[in-house]
Design a protein around this motif. Sequence first.
Motif, PDB file in Angstrom:
ATOM      1  N   GLY A 200       0.834  -1.192   0.000  1.00 51.41           N
ATOM      2  CA  GLY A 200       0.000   0.000   0.000  1.00 51.41           C
ATOM      3  C   GLY A 200       0.868   1.241   0.000  1.00 51.41           C
ATOM      4  O   GLY A 200       2.113   1.174  -0.018  1.00 51.41           O
ATOM      5  N   LEU A 201       0.233   2.398   0.061  1.00 49.86           N
ATOM      6  CA  LEU A 201       0.975   3.650  -0.034  1.00 49.86           C
ATOM      7  C   LEU A 201       0.332   4.713   0.847  1.00 49.86           C
ATOM      8  O   LEU A 201      -0.896   4.890   0.840  1.00 49.86           O
ATOM      9  N   LEU A 202       1.164   5.399   1.612  1.00 47.40           N
ATOM     10  CA  LEU A 202       0.751   6.583   2.362  1.00 47.40           C
ATOM     11  C   LEU A 202       1.632   7.737   1.916  1.00 47.40           C
ATOM     12  O   LEU A 202       2.860   7.652   2.006  1.00 47.40           O
ATOM     13  N   ALA A 203       1.021   8.803   1.404  1.00 44.06           N
ATOM     14  CA  ALA A 203       1.764   9.974   0.944  1.00 44.06           C
ATOM     15  C   ALA A 203       1.608  11.100   1.957  1.00 44.06           C
ATOM     16  O   ALA A 203       0.487  11.433   2.364  1.00 44.06           O
ATOM     17  N   GLU A 204       2.716  11.665   2.378  1.00 37.95           N
ATOM     18  CA  GLU A 204       2.710  12.725   3.381  1.00 37.95           C
ATOM     19  C   GLU A 204       3.472  13.946   2.871  1.00 37.95           C
ATOM     20  O   GLU A 204       4.428  13.818   2.099  1.00 37.95           O
ATOM     21  N   GLU A 205       3.055  15.106   3.328  1.00 35.21           N
ATOM     22  CA  GLU A 205       3.832  16.320   3.166  1.00 35.21           C
ATOM     23  C   GLU A 205       3.891  17.016   4.507  1.00 35.21           C
ATOM     24  O   GLU A 205       2.878  17.083   5.221  1.00 35.21           O
ATOM     25  N   VAL A 206       5.043  17.496   4.881  1.00 37.38           N
ATOM     26  CA  VAL A 206       5.203  18.225   6.142  1.00 37.38           C
ATOM     27  C   VAL A 206       5.861  19.563   5.841  1.00 37.38           C
ATOM     28  O   VAL A 206       6.834  19.632   5.075  1.00 37.38           O
ATOM     29  N   ILE A 207       5.321  20.629   6.418  1.00 37.67           N
ATOM     30  CA  ILE A 207       5.884  21.974   6.288  1.00 37.67           C
ATOM     31  C   ILE A 207       6.231  22.477   7.682  1.00 37.67           C
ATOM     32  O   ILE A 207       5.346  22.602   8.543  1.00 37.67           O
ATOM     33  N   VAL A 208       7.504  22.722   7.917  1.00 35.92           N
ATOM     34  CA  VAL A 208       7.981  23.224   9.201  1.00 35.92           C
ATOM     35  C   VAL A 208       8.177  24.733   9.085  1.00 35.92           C
ATOM     36  O   VAL A 208       8.901  25.205   8.197  1.00 35.92           O
ATOM     37  N   ILE A 234      14.758  15.681  11.847  1.00 35.23           N
ATOM     38  CA  ILE A 234      13.528  14.913  12.086  1.00 35.23           C
ATOM     39  C   ILE A 234      13.405  13.769  11.080  1.00 35.23           C
ATOM     40  O   ILE A 234      13.051  12.636  11.432  1.00 35.23           O
ATOM     41  N   LEU A 235      13.710  14.056   9.828  1.00 39.15           N
ATOM     42  CA  LEU A 235      13.618  13.021   8.798  1.00 39.15           C
ATOM     43  C   LEU A 235      14.660  11.931   9.008  1.00 39.15           C
ATOM     44  O   LEU A 235      14.376  10.740   8.805  1.00 39.15           O
ATOM     45  N   ALA A 236      15.861  12.322   9.415  1.00 37.62           N
ATOM     46  CA  ALA A 236      16.904  11.326   9.676  1.00 37.62           C
ATOM     47  C   ALA A 236      16.500  10.384  10.802  1.00 37.62           C
ATOM     48  O   ALA A 236      16.871   9.205  10.803  1.00 37.62           O
ATOM     49  N   ILE A 341      -0.485   5.021  10.704  1.00 35.22           N
ATOM     50  CA  ILE A 341       0.870   5.446  10.350  1.00 35.22           C
ATOM     51  C   ILE A 341       0.922   6.966  10.209  1.00 35.22           C
ATOM     52  O   ILE A 341       1.899   7.607  10.619  1.00 35.22           O
ATOM     53  N   HIS A 342      -0.122   7.559   9.656  1.00 35.30           N
ATOM     54  CA  HIS A 342      -0.176   9.016   9.547  1.00 35.30           C
ATOM     55  C   HIS A 342      -0.100   9.660  10.933  1.00 35.30           C
ATOM     56  O   HIS A 342       0.670  10.614  11.148  1.00 35.30           O
ATOM     57  N   ALA A 343      -0.883   9.133  11.868  1.00 35.87           N
ATOM     58  CA  ALA A 343      -0.862   9.690  13.220  1.00 35.87           C
ATOM     59  C   ALA A 343       0.510   9.536  13.864  1.00 35.87           C
ATOM     60  O   ALA A 343       0.995  10.450  14.558  1.00 35.87           O
ATOM     61  N   ALA A 344       1.166   8.400  13.644  1.00 31.49           N
ATOM     62  CA  ALA A 344       2.503   8.189  14.206  1.00 31.49           C
ATOM     63  C   ALA A 344       3.517   9.141  13.586  1.00 31.49           C
ATOM     64  O   ALA A 344       4.416   9.644  14.275  1.00 31.49           O
ATOM     65  N   PHE A 345       3.385   9.417  12.276  1.00 29.13           N
ATOM     66  CA  PHE A 345       4.298  10.348  11.618  1.00 29.13           C
ATOM     67  C   PHE A 345       4.104  11.766  12.145  1.00 29.13           C
ATOM     68  O   PHE A 345       5.077  12.481  12.431  1.00 29.13           O
ATOM     69  N   VAL A 346       2.862  12.190  12.292  1.00 28.15           N
ATOM     70  CA  VAL A 346       2.587  13.521  12.839  1.00 28.15           C
ATOM     71  C   VAL A 346       3.174  13.655  14.245  1.00 28.15           C
ATOM     72  O   VAL A 346       3.827  14.661  14.568  1.00 28.15           O
ATOM     73  N   ALA A 347       2.987  12.637  15.072  1.00 30.33           N
ATOM     74  CA  ALA A 347       3.543  12.675  16.428  1.00 30.33           C
ATOM     75  C   ALA A 347       5.066  12.709  16.396  1.00 30.33           C
ATOM     76  O   ALA A 347       5.704  13.409  17.195  1.00 30.33           O
ATOM     77  N   HIS A 348       5.664  11.949  15.472  1.00 29.48           N
ATOM     78  CA  HIS A 348       7.120  11.919  15.341  1.00 29.48           C
ATOM     79  C   HIS A 348       7.659  13.325  15.070  1.00 29.48           C
ATOM     80  O   HIS A 348       8.683  13.735  15.642  1.00 29.48           O
ATOM     81  N   VAL A 349       6.984  14.065  14.207  1.00 32.57           N
ATOM     82  CA  VAL A 349       7.429  15.414  13.879  1.00 32.57           C
ATOM     83  C   VAL A 349       7.160  16.372  15.033  1.00 32.57           C
ATOM     84  O   VAL A 349       8.055  17.100  15.493  1.00 32.57           O
ATOM     85  N   GLU A 350       5.935  16.367  15.528  1.00 33.10           N
ATOM     86  CA  GLU A 350       5.561  17.355  16.537  1.00 33.10           C
ATOM     87  C   GLU A 350       6.326  17.183  17.841  1.00 33.10           C
ATOM     88  O   GLU A 350       6.624  18.167  18.532  1.00 33.10           O
ATOM     89  N   ASP A 351       6.675  15.950  18.181  1.00 36.47           N
ATOM     90  CA  ASP A 351       7.436  15.711  19.411  1.00 36.47           C
ATOM     91  C   ASP A 351       8.843  16.293  19.338  1.00 36.47           C
ATOM     92  O   ASP A 351       9.509  16.454  20.370  1.00 36.47           O
ATOM     93  N   ARG A 352       9.310  16.607  18.142  1.00 46.37           N
ATOM     94  CA  ARG A 352      10.677  17.096  17.958  1.00 46.37           C
ATOM     95  C   ARG A 352      10.734  18.588  17.624  1.00 46.37           C
ATOM     96  O   ARG A 352      11.792  19.106  17.266  1.00 46.37           O
TER      97      ARG A 352
END
Length: 459
Positions: A200-208, A234-236, A341-352
Amino acid sequence: MTLAPVLTRLDNDLDRAVERLMELLRISSISTDPAYKGDCDTAADWLVADLASIGFDAAKRPTPGHPMVVAHGGTGAPHLLFYGHYDVQPVDPLALWDKPPFEPAIEDTPKGKVIRGRGTSDDKGQLMTFVEAMRAWVAETGELPCRITIFLEGEEESGSPSLVPFMKENAAELKADFAMICDTGLFDGRVPAITTQLRGLLAEEVIVKAASRDLHSGMYGGLAVNPIHLLTTILADLHDENGRVTLPGFYDDVPELPDEIRAQWQALSFDHSRFLGDIGLSVPYGEPDRTPLEKLWARPTAEVNGITGGYTGEGFKTVLPAEASAKVSFRLVGEQDPEKIHAAFVAHVEDRLPADVSAEFPAGHGAPASRMPTDAPEFETARKALSEEWGMEAAFIGSGGSIPIAGHFQDVLGMDSMLIGFGRDDDQIHSPNEKYDLESFHKGMRSWARIMAALSGKG
């Protein structure tokens, strides 16, 4: 025995089958360009007439875009739905074609005869392998081997905007025991295969976002936060030193590969050094305890597809950018949930994120993986039929990419799919000088005849 005369007829009628395919290939059914709307209608009409000549109850069905072709025929079990698409990709750049793309021809090549032209492999040549198999069956026996629904789409190459609504509106009519999808190929150009799992595929965009405007790096550097530094850190952090994704719970719904499937994949003798060598690489990346094919077909990924921020034009501009962005894609397997997975990615970014910095996520959307029940007896029956035709053991394989129609059949119609096709990696689909091997067309027809005989018990 019913099958033998059907196969003989397919052999004897090959030239006429090629002529019919040529007729369809001459129709420039480019779905994404409105200038070719009439040609898409013409292709649908051609298919309706051809299917009706075999004995199908066939019709062109309107949609807000290009029409669907739906045909019904035969009786008895099982009830099988065959899916293909009659639309093709644009032909640009036209100058790179050796001959006009809609003037198909047989060519001799060092590897054998090929049919050259747009749509030969993707997907007109493939869908006609099934149609020709049914034509031969009716000619020899007077009837189809079982109950068959044919479902041909005209928008696959332009995002299939009408597909799911049409399927939902006509679910009772389209529902069958299994779907057969022909838009795939041979493994390594030689081994017959049934694709049974698709990532499957999940596409994300993040703007900091940080400062209210771009800043002079001499005046603010060292004191103001740099969004590019922060985003790349964050990406690393998405991967550990072994290439495993670090999002909490990411692997919770990832199944282990069954032993029998692992053995089949090992028997394929995949040459990862050649695979990587073709693109100028040599060393496999990622989880060190997984085989290359497992990584490509059965393991999830997180990939950074692009990063933007700051000044990237000619020359040099000493700024601290106000924002930075990235596009990230996750390939999903098993029961991984795109929303989870989307929720986990958002948390990964926001926590940092430190104070004064915010993040936006404008693009999160995705679809889960598709996995077919290879323990269902019909799958093994079809695999054995393929093996008999090609003279080697057919395999259940995976696909690193996504084929949305297989997921739609599961989600909308509640049925699994057998993805069986005869394309080769060098068919140049979507590119100039597309081709389909004459052997693929011929043995593809024979393969479908064998599969239908085996599944209907008329072999």
